[in-house]
Scaffold this motif. Structure first.
Motif, short mmCIF file in Angstrom:
data_model
loop_
_atom_site.label_atom_id
_atom_site.label_comp_id
_atom_site.label_asym_id
_atom_site.label_seq_id
_atom_site.Cartn_x
_atom_site.Cartn_y
_atom_site.Cartn_z
N GLY A 58 8.77 48.51 14.41
CA GLY A 58 7.73 49.03 15.30
C GLY A 58 7.74 48.32 16.64
N ASN A 59 6.75 47.50 16.86
CA ASN A 59 6.66 46.75 18.12
C ASN A 59 7.41 45.43 18.07
N GLN A 60 8.08 45.18 16.97
CA GLN A 60 8.84 43.93 16.81
C GLN A 60 10.29 44.27 16.50
N LEU A 61 11.22 43.72 17.28
CA LEU A 61 12.65 43.87 17.03
C LEU A 61 13.21 42.52 16.59
N VAL A 62 14.10 42.55 15.60
CA VAL A 62 14.72 41.32 15.12
C VAL A 62 16.23 41.52 15.11
N PHE A 63 16.94 40.68 15.85
CA PHE A 63 18.40 40.69 15.85
C PHE A 63 18.88 39.64 14.87
N LYS A 64 19.74 40.04 13.92
CA LYS A 64 20.27 39.12 12.92
C LYS A 64 21.78 39.01 13.09
N ILE A 65 22.27 37.77 13.10
CA ILE A 65 23.70 37.56 13.29
C ILE A 65 24.16 36.38 12.44
N SER A 66 25.33 36.54 11.82
CA SER A 66 25.92 35.48 10.99
C SER A 66 27.37 35.29 11.40
N ALA A 67 27.84 34.04 11.35
CA ALA A 67 29.23 33.73 11.69
C ALA A 67 29.60 32.40 11.07
N ASN A 68 30.89 32.11 11.08
CA ASN A 68 31.33 30.81 10.56
C ASN A 68 30.92 29.68 11.49
N ARG A 69 30.79 29.98 12.78
CA ARG A 69 30.36 28.99 13.77
C ARG A 69 29.84 29.73 15.00
N PHE A 70 29.09 29.02 15.82
CA PHE A 70 28.58 29.60 17.06
C PHE A 70 28.83 28.64 18.21
N LEU A 71 29.06 29.20 19.37
CA LEU A 71 29.20 28.42 20.59
C LEU A 71 27.83 28.14 21.18
N ARG A 72 27.76 27.16 22.05
CA ARG A 72 26.48 26.81 22.66
C ARG A 72 25.97 27.97 23.51
N ASN A 73 24.73 28.37 23.27
CA ASN A 73 24.06 29.45 23.99
C ASN A 73 24.58 30.85 23.63
N MET A 74 25.47 30.93 22.65
CA MET A 74 26.14 32.19 22.32
C MET A 74 25.17 33.28 21.90
N VAL A 75 24.26 32.97 20.98
CA VAL A 75 23.36 34.01 20.47
C VAL A 75 22.45 34.52 21.58
N ARG A 76 21.91 33.63 22.38
CA ARG A 76 21.00 34.04 23.45
C ARG A 76 21.71 34.88 24.50
N ALA A 77 22.98 34.59 24.77
CA ALA A 77 23.75 35.39 25.73
C ALA A 77 24.09 36.76 25.14
N ILE A 78 24.42 36.80 23.85
CA ILE A 78 24.69 38.09 23.20
C ILE A 78 23.45 38.97 23.24
N VAL A 79 22.30 38.39 22.89
CA VAL A 79 21.06 39.17 22.88
C VAL A 79 20.75 39.69 24.28
N GLY A 80 20.89 38.86 25.29
CA GLY A 80 20.64 39.31 26.65
C GLY A 80 21.54 40.46 27.06
N THR A 81 22.80 40.41 26.65
CA THR A 81 23.75 41.48 26.96
C THR A 81 23.39 42.76 26.21
N LEU A 82 23.04 42.63 24.93
CA LEU A 82 22.66 43.81 24.15
C LEU A 82 21.37 44.44 24.66
N ILE A 83 20.45 43.62 25.16
CA ILE A 83 19.23 44.17 25.75
C ILE A 83 19.56 44.99 26.99
N GLU A 84 20.52 44.55 27.78
CA GLU A 84 20.92 45.33 28.96
C GLU A 84 21.55 46.65 28.54
N ILE A 85 22.22 46.67 27.39
CA ILE A 85 22.72 47.94 26.86
C ILE A 85 21.55 48.80 26.42
N GLY A 86 20.55 48.19 25.79
CA GLY A 86 19.36 48.93 25.38
C GLY A 86 18.56 49.48 26.54
N GLU A 87 18.71 48.89 27.71
CA GLU A 87 18.06 49.40 28.93
C GLU A 87 18.92 50.44 29.63
#
Length: 248
Positions: free
Chosen positions: A176-205
């Protein structure tokens, strides 16, 4: 003896996980509390380093001590002196070579976005005022599983040997009014998830599309990707290990 701590924390009051000279961190508070109870200097190694304001529903850490602990009693004592924002969920003895960071086989994160102004989630999710096309965001998220080099989403000036990560899941859930992005990986780079979410939000716009995302990934250039969303919407939710790590 070596022990694994399973803990959770509200990251709002802390400047991230890692101990630093001029700001309070989760690692510092945890080490000081352990040292107080055990009457010895205790160093703690975490499964990863969360940034200032990032939360953890589950994170693992290890420490060494000279004694065999009654883990239930020790958990009670540790929770009694830790601040309200940090909670120990479990303590388990592990074999002496176990390592909370290097032995982890996967990590999972969630990013929470609220589409309505909610004073009760101000430090818990990212308030985004515009409508988002969640179907498009999910289509784009699936493309991430086709690639391994995510330098384009990594913070610049980071000391890593490789930018390769194997993403096993990346999905948006619409509540509804809450969106949750879930992601799993063997490892993550610094700031990786926040940059992915920002990019996907621009796709959503509808500012970017799938072809743009593919070009961004192939560019290996952080400046080509979307913005980094605020830290307070990010949660480390799970760290997993081989089954035999607790065999002692």
């Amino acid at each position: 003896m070596k022990y694994f701590l399973e803990l959770s924390y509200n990251g709002t009051p802390y400047h991230g996980w890692q101990r630093q000279p001029n700001a309070t961190s989760v690692q510092e508070v945890l080490e000081d509390s352990l040292s107080t109870i055990l009457r010895d200097k205790i160093d703690v190694v975490g499964a990863g380093r969360t940034d200032a304001g990032v939360h953890a529903k589950q994170i693992m850490a290890h420490f060494d001590c000279r004694d065999i602990l009654d883990t239930d009693q020790f958990k009670y004592k540790l929770n009694a002196i830790l601040p309200a924002e940090i909670a120990i969920q479990n303590i388990r003895r592990v074999h002496q070579n176990a390592h909370a960071r290097f032995d982890a086989v996967s990590r999972s994160y969630e990013y929470h976005v609220t589409l309505i102004k909610d004073p009760f989630s101000i430090h818990k999710s990212y308030y985004f005022k515009k409508p988002l096309d969640v179907d498009l965001m999910n289509e784009a998220a699936k493309l991430l599983l086709n690639y391994t080099n995510f330098k384009c989403f990594s913070k610049s000036k980071t000391d890593v040997k490789t930018y390769n990560c194997t993403i096993t899941n990346a999905t948006w859930e619409n509540h509804g009014n809450q969106l949750v992005f879930k992601i799993s990986a063997n490892r993550f780079l610094r700031n990786m998830v926040r940059a992915i979410v920002g990019t996907l939000i621009e796709i959503g716009e509808h500012k970017l599309n799938n072809e743009d995302l593919i070009a961004i990934i192939k560019s290996e250039d952080r400046s080509q990707a979307g913005y980094s969303v605020p830290a307070h919407g990010l949660y480390l939710t799970a760290v997993t290990y081989p089954n035999d790590i607790y065999n002692i």
